[in-house]
Design a protein around this motif. Structure first.
Motif, PDB file in Angstrom:
ATOM      1  N   ALA A  59       2.804 -69.665 -64.324  1.00 49.36           N
ATOM      2  CA  ALA A  59       2.218 -70.816 -64.207  1.00 49.36           C
ATOM      3  C   ALA A  59       4.265 -71.848 -63.837  1.00 49.36           C
ATOM      4  N   ALA A  60       4.675 -71.319 -64.396  1.00 49.75           N
ATOM      5  CA  ALA A  60       6.163 -72.282 -64.532  1.00 49.75           C
ATOM      6  C   ALA A  60       6.625 -71.737 -63.169  1.00 49.75           C
ATOM      7  N   LYS A  61       7.178 -72.067 -62.281  1.00 52.92           N
ATOM      8  CA  LYS A  61       8.270 -71.659 -61.132  1.00 52.92           C
ATOM      9  C   LYS A  61       9.463 -72.477 -61.679  1.00 52.92           C
ATOM     10  N   GLY A  62      10.735 -73.009 -61.996  1.00 54.53           N
ATOM     11  CA  GLY A  62      11.317 -73.846 -62.267  1.00 54.53           C
ATOM     12  C   GLY A  62      12.913 -72.097 -62.948  1.00 54.53           C
ATOM     13  N   GLU A  63      13.792 -72.183 -62.216  1.00 56.74           N
ATOM     14  CA  GLU A  63      14.743 -71.321 -62.360  1.00 56.74           C
ATOM     15  C   GLU A  63      15.182 -71.200 -64.180  1.00 56.74           C
ATOM     16  N   ILE A  64      15.123 -71.732 -64.791  1.00 59.09           N
ATOM     17  CA  ILE A  64      15.320 -72.152 -66.381  1.00 59.09           C
ATOM     18  C   ILE A  64      13.992 -72.292 -66.756  1.00 59.09           C
ATOM     19  N   ILE A  65      13.344 -71.742 -68.065  1.00 55.79           N
ATOM     20  CA  ILE A  65      12.360 -72.042 -68.546  1.00 55.79           C
ATOM     21  C   ILE A  65      12.575 -72.376 -70.053  1.00 55.79           C
ATOM     22  N   VAL A  66      11.570 -73.687 -70.256  1.00 56.07           N
ATOM     23  CA  VAL A  66      12.127 -73.557 -71.678  1.00 56.07           C
ATOM     24  C   VAL A  66      11.130 -74.215 -72.775  1.00 56.07           C
ATOM     25  N   PHE A  67      10.765 -73.620 -73.579  1.00 56.42           N
ATOM     26  CA  PHE A  67      10.152 -73.518 -74.764  1.00 56.42           C
ATOM     27  C   PHE A  67       9.693 -74.846 -75.664  1.00 56.42           C
ATOM     28  N   LEU A  68       9.118 -75.201 -76.076  1.00 59.51           N
ATOM     29  CA  LEU A  68       9.152 -76.316 -76.840  1.00 59.51           C
ATOM     30  C   LEU A  68       7.555 -77.092 -77.566  1.00 59.51           C
ATOM     31  N   ASP A  69       7.882 -77.176 -79.122  1.00 59.33           N
ATOM     32  CA  ASP A  69       6.230 -77.550 -79.818  1.00 59.33           C
ATOM     33  C   ASP A  69       5.819 -78.418 -79.793  1.00 59.33           C
ATOM     34  N   ALA A  70       4.498 -78.372 -80.117  1.00 61.41           N
ATOM     35  CA  ALA A  70       3.535 -80.090 -79.631  1.00 61.41           C
ATOM     36  C   ALA A  70       3.701 -80.969 -80.617  1.00 61.41           C
ATOM     37  N   ASP A  71       4.762 -80.421 -81.348  1.00 62.64           N
ATOM     38  CA  ASP A  71       4.599 -81.044 -83.157  1.00 62.64           C
ATOM     39  C   ASP A  71       5.659 -80.972 -83.039  1.00 62.64           C
TER      40      ASP A  71
ATOM     41  N   LYS B 212      16.766 -67.759 -68.730  1.00 68.13           N
ATOM     42  CA  LYS B 212      16.929 -67.853 -67.105  1.00 68.13           C
ATOM     43  C   LYS B 212      15.098 -66.752 -66.870  1.00 68.13           C
ATOM     44  N   ARG B 213      15.110 -67.900 -65.122  1.00 64.54           N
ATOM     45  CA  ARG B 213      13.781 -66.347 -65.248  1.00 64.54           C
ATOM     46  C   ARG B 213      14.007 -64.923 -65.304  1.00 64.54           C
ATOM     47  N   GLU B 214      15.144 -64.238 -65.524  1.00 62.52           N
ATOM     48  CA  GLU B 214      15.756 -63.812 -64.513  1.00 62.52           C
ATOM     49  C   GLU B 214      15.156 -62.757 -66.301  1.00 62.52           C
ATOM     50  N   VAL B 215      15.256 -63.501 -67.001  1.00 63.66           N
ATOM     51  CA  VAL B 215      15.049 -63.204 -68.280  1.00 63.66           C
ATOM     52  C   VAL B 215      13.775 -62.179 -68.322  1.00 63.66           C
ATOM     53  N   LEU B 216      12.706 -63.495 -68.428  1.00 60.56           N
ATOM     54  CA  LEU B 216      10.743 -62.903 -68.545  1.00 60.56           C
ATOM     55  C   LEU B 216      10.761 -61.897 -67.672  1.00 60.56           C
ATOM     56  N   LYS B 217      11.392 -61.876 -66.171  1.00 61.27           N
ATOM     57  CA  LYS B 217      11.281 -61.097 -65.300  1.00 61.27           C
ATOM     58  C   LYS B 217      11.229 -59.041 -65.986  1.00 61.27           C
ATOM     59  N   SER B 218      12.437 -59.585 -67.126  1.00 68.61           N
ATOM     60  CA  SER B 218      13.018 -58.651 -67.460  1.00 68.61           C
ATOM     61  C   SER B 218      11.875 -58.136 -68.420  1.00 68.61           C
ATOM     62  N   VAL B 219      11.844 -58.807 -69.439  1.00 70.87           N
ATOM     63  CA  VAL B 219      10.882 -58.725 -70.573  1.00 70.87           C
ATOM     64  C   VAL B 219       9.761 -58.875 -70.177  1.00 70.87           C
TER      65      VAL B 219
ATOM     66  N   PHE C 286      10.352 -61.607 -78.718  1.00 65.76           N
ATOM     67  CA  PHE C 286      10.695 -62.049 -77.479  1.00 65.76           C
ATOM     68  C   PHE C 286      12.355 -61.660 -77.918  1.00 65.76           C
ATOM     69  N   LEU C 287      12.510 -61.960 -79.000  1.00 66.06           N
ATOM     70  CA  LEU C 287      14.180 -62.526 -79.174  1.00 66.06           C
ATOM     71  C   LEU C 287      14.584 -60.705 -79.025  1.00 66.06           C
ATOM     72  N   ILE C 288      13.316 -60.041 -80.142  1.00 61.04           N
ATOM     73  CA  ILE C 288      14.295 -58.458 -79.951  1.00 61.04           C
ATOM     74  C   ILE C 288      13.985 -57.902 -78.244  1.00 61.04           C
ATOM     75  N   ASP C 289      13.255 -58.511 -77.458  1.00 59.66           N
ATOM     76  CA  ASP C 289      13.356 -57.470 -76.838  1.00 59.66           C
ATOM     77  C   ASP C 289      14.543 -57.736 -75.424  1.00 59.66           C
ATOM     78  N   VAL C 290      14.750 -59.620 -75.597  1.00 59.42           N
ATOM     79  CA  VAL C 290      15.625 -60.023 -74.797  1.00 59.42           C
ATOM     80  C   VAL C 290      16.784 -59.570 -75.304  1.00 59.42           C
ATOM     81  N   LEU C 291      17.669 -59.082 -76.282  1.00 59.59           N
ATOM     82  CA  LEU C 291      18.409 -58.846 -77.039  1.00 59.59           C
ATOM     83  C   LEU C 291      18.319 -57.282 -77.045  1.00 59.59           C
ATOM     84  N   ARG C 292      17.472 -56.499 -77.069  1.00 60.43           N
ATOM     85  CA  ARG C 292      17.268 -55.110 -76.714  1.00 60.43           C
ATOM     86  C   ARG C 292      17.833 -54.773 -74.772  1.00 60.43           C
ATOM     87  N   LYS C 293      17.338 -55.943 -74.120  1.00 61.99           N
ATOM     88  CA  LYS C 293      17.827 -55.896 -72.806  1.00 61.99           C
ATOM     89  C   LYS C 293      19.241 -55.821 -72.381  1.00 61.99           C
TER      90      LYS C 293
END
Length: 222
Positions: free
Chosen positions: A73-85, A151-158, A171-178
């Motif tokens: 659903a996200a439309k930004g060029e940068i995506i941030v994950f935050l936990d709800a607690d 960056k959004r391009e990270v998600l597009k690649s992974v 997710f971290l492993i996949d990003v580093l492998r890319k």
């Protein structure tokens, strides 16, 4: 660069408004998306009242699925994950974003201060750190941290985020492998801390199992 904040939430009616309020203070904010992962309390209502876009899972599908729903659903060029607690200030969130905005990183991971009270025995964190190192040859103290920006391009690649509590590590492993550049950022954030009750140990047991399964899948995917 516009920023989308994605917050996976399960029964977090007491804290989700605070997280949204602080996230609203950052620069270049595009949207805040709360994915209510089958909560049985008023999480969705509280999040909507606070001004977030709410997407609801009818049943609890796990953290990885909630993160993927938010990313779709996200439309930004940068995506941030935050936990709800989370307990934090907007300045700490800006620290996560700065290396990306300045071109020094493709993804950042929040490194928290030491916990104020004893919880488990460090098995989950150790498994995460060593798992990432064995899979990628890179050391990360905060491999388990759910607070990260990319960056959004990270998600597009992974393209996908593993299910359950193995989401962050996988997710971290996949990003580093890319071949993307990932840096840890010291922040003054904190979670609602767990202790040593049977419920707390059961939770950490589920975390350990999910992460181990994720690591095994990544190992055989090579």
């Amino acid at each position: 660069m516009l920023v989308s904040v994605v917050i996976p939430a399960f029964n977090e009616e007491k804290n989700v408004k605070f997280v949204i309020r602080e996230a609203k203070k950052i620069e270049n904010l595009k949207e805040i998306i709360v994915v209510d992962d089958g909560s049985t309390d008023r999480t969705a209502e509280k999040a909507a009242t606070a001004g977030a876009t709410v997407i609801r899972h009818e049943k609890n599908r796990g953290k990885g699925a909630a993160l993927m729903t938010g990313c779709f659903a996200a439309k930004g060029e940068i995506i941030v994950f935050l936990d709800a607690d989370l307990c934090f200030k907007a300045d700490d969130l800006e620290k996560l974003l700065e290396p990306i905005k300045k071109g020094r990183a493709d993804m950042t991971v929040a490194k928290f201060p030491k916990a104020r009270k004893k919880g488990g025995f460090g098995l989950v964190k150790s498994l995460s750190r060593w798992g990432v190192y064995l899979m990628t040859g890179q050391k990360f103290n905060a491999a388990l941290s759910g607070q990260r920006a990319f960056k959004r391009e990270v998600l597009k690649s992974v393209r996908e985020i593993p299910a359950g509590f193995g989401a962050e590590v996988g997710f971290l492993i996949d990003v580093l492998r890319k071949g993307f550049k990932v840096v840890e950022v010291d922040v003054n954030m904190s979670h609602r801390e767990t202790g040593r009750s049977l419920r707390d140990f059961a939770h950490r047991g589920r975390q350990f199992t999910d992460i181990l399964v994720t690591l095994l899948r990544k190992l055989y995917a090579v």
